[in-house]
Design a protein around this motif. Structure first.
Motif, PDB file in Angstrom:
ATOM      1  N   ARG A 166       0.869  -1.181   0.000  1.00 48.38           N
ATOM      2  CA  ARG A 166       0.000   0.000   0.000  1.00 48.38           C
ATOM      3  C   ARG A 166       0.905   1.230   0.000  1.00 48.38           C
ATOM      4  O   ARG A 166       1.660   1.440   0.938  1.00 48.38           O
ATOM      5  N   ILE A 167       0.809   1.994  -1.063  1.00 44.57           N
ATOM      6  CA  ILE A 167       1.723   3.110  -1.286  1.00 44.57           C
ATOM      7  C   ILE A 167       0.953   4.422  -1.261  1.00 44.57           C
ATOM      8  O   ILE A 167      -0.031   4.589  -1.993  1.00 44.57           O
ATOM      9  N   ALA A 168       1.393   5.341  -0.419  1.00 45.52           N
ATOM     10  CA  ALA A 168       0.862   6.705  -0.427  1.00 45.52           C
ATOM     11  C   ALA A 168       1.940   7.590  -1.032  1.00 45.52           C
ATOM     12  O   ALA A 168       3.112   7.500  -0.657  1.00 45.52           O
ATOM     13  N   ALA A 169       1.556   8.421  -1.996  1.00 45.70           N
ATOM     14  CA  ALA A 169       2.552   9.254  -2.670  1.00 45.70           C
ATOM     15  C   ALA A 169       2.007  10.656  -2.874  1.00 45.70           C
ATOM     16  O   ALA A 169       0.828  10.835  -3.211  1.00 45.70           O
ATOM     17  N   THR A 170       2.858  11.648  -2.638  1.00 43.10           N
ATOM     18  CA  THR A 170       2.456  13.006  -2.958  1.00 43.10           C
ATOM     19  C   THR A 170       2.431  13.160  -4.480  1.00 43.10           C
ATOM     20  O   THR A 170       2.927  12.315  -5.214  1.00 43.10           O
ATOM     21  N   TYR A 171       1.843  14.249  -4.948  1.00 42.91           N
ATOM     22  CA  TYR A 171       1.530  14.366  -6.374  1.00 42.91           C
ATOM     23  C   TYR A 171       2.755  14.280  -7.276  1.00 42.91           C
ATOM     24  O   TYR A 171       2.700  13.692  -8.353  1.00 42.91           O
ATOM     25  N   LEU A 172       3.859  14.849  -6.857  1.00 39.38           N
ATOM     26  CA  LEU A 172       5.043  14.848  -7.712  1.00 39.38           C
ATOM     27  C   LEU A 172       5.556  13.427  -7.973  1.00 39.38           C
ATOM     28  O   LEU A 172       5.619  13.001  -9.130  1.00 39.38           O
ATOM     29  N   PRO A 173       5.928  12.663  -6.944  1.00 40.76           N
ATOM     30  CA  PRO A 173       6.371  11.293  -7.222  1.00 40.76           C
ATOM     31  C   PRO A 173       5.261  10.408  -7.784  1.00 40.76           C
ATOM     32  O   PRO A 173       5.531   9.526  -8.607  1.00 40.76           O
ATOM     33  N   ALA A 174       4.005  10.646  -7.365  1.00 41.63           N
ATOM     34  CA  ALA A 174       2.902   9.815  -7.856  1.00 41.63           C
ATOM     35  C   ALA A 174       2.717   9.950  -9.357  1.00 41.63           C
ATOM     36  O   ALA A 174       2.386   8.974 -10.046  1.00 41.63           O
ATOM     37  N   ASN A 175       2.941  11.143  -9.884  1.00 41.78           N
ATOM     38  CA  ASN A 175       2.723  11.381 -11.307  1.00 41.78           C
ATOM     39  C   ASN A 175       3.945  11.108 -12.169  1.00 41.78           C
ATOM     40  O   ASN A 175       3.807  10.710 -13.324  1.00 41.78           O
ATOM     41  N   PHE A 176       5.140  11.307 -11.626  1.00 41.47           N
ATOM     42  CA  PHE A 176       6.323  11.269 -12.473  1.00 41.47           C
ATOM     43  C   PHE A 176       7.326  10.171 -12.135  1.00 41.47           C
ATOM     44  O   PHE A 176       8.231   9.919 -12.930  1.00 41.47           O
ATOM     45  N   LEU A 177       7.177   9.495 -11.001  1.00 41.34           N
ATOM     46  CA  LEU A 177       8.179   8.518 -10.597  1.00 41.34           C
ATOM     47  C   LEU A 177       7.601   7.149 -10.254  1.00 41.34           C
ATOM     48  O   LEU A 177       8.063   6.122 -10.764  1.00 41.34           O
ATOM     49  N   ILE A 215      -1.917   2.137  -4.934  1.00 46.53           N
ATOM     50  CA  ILE A 215      -1.208   3.414  -4.895  1.00 46.53           C
ATOM     51  C   ILE A 215      -2.218   4.546  -4.725  1.00 46.53           C
ATOM     52  O   ILE A 215      -3.147   4.679  -5.523  1.00 46.53           O
ATOM     53  N   THR A 216      -2.033   5.330  -3.668  1.00 47.59           N
ATOM     54  CA  THR A 216      -2.923   6.456  -3.382  1.00 47.59           C
ATOM     55  C   THR A 216      -2.162   7.758  -3.567  1.00 47.59           C
ATOM     56  O   THR A 216      -1.082   7.937  -3.006  1.00 47.59           O
ATOM     57  N   THR A 217      -2.721   8.655  -4.368  1.00 45.72           N
ATOM     58  CA  THR A 217      -2.114   9.963  -4.593  1.00 45.72           C
ATOM     59  C   THR A 217      -2.770  10.982  -3.665  1.00 45.72           C
ATOM     60  O   THR A 217      -3.990  11.104  -3.634  1.00 45.72           O
ATOM     61  N   THR A 218      -1.943  11.699  -2.904  1.00 40.20           N
ATOM     62  CA  THR A 218      -2.493  12.636  -1.926  1.00 40.20           C
ATOM     63  C   THR A 218      -1.472  13.723  -1.641  1.00 40.20           C
ATOM     64  O   THR A 218      -0.379  13.731  -2.237  1.00 40.20           O
ATOM     65  N   ASN A 219      -1.803  14.636  -0.737  1.00 42.70           N
ATOM     66  CA  ASN A 219      -0.829  15.659  -0.379  1.00 42.70           C
ATOM     67  C   ASN A 219       0.087  15.138   0.735  1.00 42.70           C
ATOM     68  O   ASN A 219      -0.134  14.062   1.293  1.00 42.70           O
ATOM     69  N   SER A 220       1.115  15.926   1.054  1.00 37.05           N
ATOM     70  CA  SER A 220       2.132  15.446   1.992  1.00 37.05           C
ATOM     71  C   SER A 220       1.565  15.195   3.375  1.00 37.05           C
ATOM     72  O   SER A 220       1.916  14.212   4.038  1.00 37.05           O
ATOM     73  N   GLU A 228      -2.162   2.789   7.374  1.00 41.59           N
ATOM     74  CA  GLU A 228      -3.009   2.666   6.199  1.00 41.59           C
ATOM     75  C   GLU A 228      -2.161   2.586   4.930  1.00 41.59           C
ATOM     76  O   GLU A 228      -2.671   2.311   3.845  1.00 41.59           O
ATOM     77  N   ALA A 229      -0.874   2.850   5.077  1.00 42.73           N
ATOM     78  CA  ALA A 229       0.080   2.728   3.981  1.00 42.73           C
ATOM     79  C   ALA A 229       1.343   2.071   4.520  1.00 42.73           C
ATOM     80  O   ALA A 229       1.687   2.237   5.698  1.00 42.73           O
ATOM     81  N   ASP A 230       2.029   1.308   3.676  1.00 40.84           N
ATOM     82  CA  ASP A 230       3.269   0.647   4.072  1.00 40.84           C
ATOM     83  C   ASP A 230       4.477   1.535   3.810  1.00 40.84           C
ATOM     84  O   ASP A 230       5.522   1.380   4.442  1.00 40.84           O
ATOM     85  N   VAL A 231       4.334   2.447   2.866  1.00 41.59           N
ATOM     86  CA  VAL A 231       5.429   3.348   2.505  1.00 41.59           C
ATOM     87  C   VAL A 231       4.812   4.621   1.928  1.00 41.59           C
ATOM     88  O   VAL A 231       3.708   4.588   1.368  1.00 41.59           O
ATOM     89  N   ALA A 232       5.516   5.729   2.096  1.00 42.64           N
ATOM     90  CA  ALA A 232       5.063   6.996   1.520  1.00 42.64           C
ATOM     91  C   ALA A 232       6.196   7.568   0.679  1.00 42.64           C
ATOM     92  O   ALA A 232       7.369   7.527   1.082  1.00 42.64           O
TER      93      ALA A 232
END
Length: 298
Positions: free
Chosen positions: A94-105, A124-129, A140-144
């Motif tokens: 379960r991955i939480a990512a801010t918009y920059l890494p979520a969209n480009f990495l 993968i969940t895209t959210t703010n920091s 709720e996430a294993d890594v951010a």
């Protein structure tokens, strides 16, 4: 129920011989016979019909052997699952990512990982920091994955920095400041198009203004995603403060233009965040290793 005795009985029933079962289990024949008799007494029903040579199961014994076979097959499946999970071949990330890494990495990293781990489920969940860190802390996430300033780093989070990129002020190519150098006070008089409050980059812009004793710019348009922000600036209205990773391609194609601000050069930290003092699963360790390794074409 005595599972060890059930296993002894099952092997006797499967091999059709007390001797063969004893050899398979590496114990003596008398020990097998003795434990099965105790097992019959525990069950209160006979498992074998009395006869001279060989064995003959009672109807109850035959049905119990069938059920035991199902049980031990399931046990083997559980053991295989545990081993696969331990080795990182199965499980869920379960991955939480801010918009920059979520969209480009993260998409590229996830694709490389899935190619070698087809049975790992990835969410993968895209959210703010702010929400990314909250999801991590609440399990709720294993890594951010975080893209922003290092000053936001929570104390109870382990932080593995991957690299840095610059933060740019950008406008449409038709804007008067396009490809020019201006002062920070001049830049802050422009209307800005930004992401919602809670966005790391927006917080960095406010902190920058505070450090220089300036009033933050007026945010005249607000979106929840990077794509909408970028397209709005490209349309010719307002300015944006954004990671170069997100807009470099548009600047190179002259769909956006940089504005250089005197004395201002800020960096974005791209980092992997995990809970402190917590062991990582094999799958997560392997995924992080992929994130740290440049793609073959890079």
């Amino acid at each position: 129920m005595n599972i060890h005795a059930l296993r002894l009985f099952y092997y006797v029933a499967e091999t059709g011989s007390v001797t063969k079962a004893a050899v398979r289990l590496n114990i003596s024949q008398p020990a097998v016979t003795s434990q099965i008799k105790k097992f019959e007494k525990e069950l209160g029903m006979p498992l074998f019909n009395p006869q001279g040579r060989g064995i003959s199961l009672t109807s109850f014994g035959a049905e119990l052997a069938k059920q035991a076979g199902n049980f031990f097959t399931y046990e083997e499946q559980i053991e295989a699952f545990v081993e696969d999970y331990r080795a990182g071949r199965k499980g869920k990330l379960r991955i939480a990512a801010t918009y920059l890494p979520a969209n480009f990495l993260v998409p590229g990293w996830a694709a490389r990982f899935k190619a070698g781990h087809p049975e790992i489920e990835m969410v993968i969940t895209t959210t703010n920091s702010q929400l990314a860190f909250e999801q991590l802390k609440r399990h709720e996430a294993d890594v951010a994955f975080y893209g922003g300033g290092a000053e936001e780093k929570p104390d109870d989070i382990d932080w593995l920095e991957l690299f840095e990129d610059e933060l740019w002020f950008v406008v449409a190519p038709s804007h008067p400041y396009a490809n020019c150098t201006v002062t920070l006070p001049e830049m802050m008089l422009e209307p800005f198009i930004m992401r919602e409050e809670g966005s790391s980059t927006r917080a960095r812009l406010v902190s920058l203004c505070t450090a220089y004793g300036l009033k933050p710019p007026q945010v005249t348009l607000q979106f929840s995603g990077l794509g909408e922000v970028i397209r709005s600036v490209m349309s010719g209205y307002g300015a944006n403060f954004i990671s170069s990773l997100a807009v470099r391609e548009f600047v190179e194609r002259k769909q956006l233009a940089r504005v250089r601000v005197e004395g201002i050069r800020l960096k974005n930290n791209i980092a992997i965040c995990t809970r402190r003092n917590e062991s990582l699963t094999a799958a997560l360790q392997q995924f992080i290793e992929i994130c740290r390794t440049p793609a073959p074409e890079m």
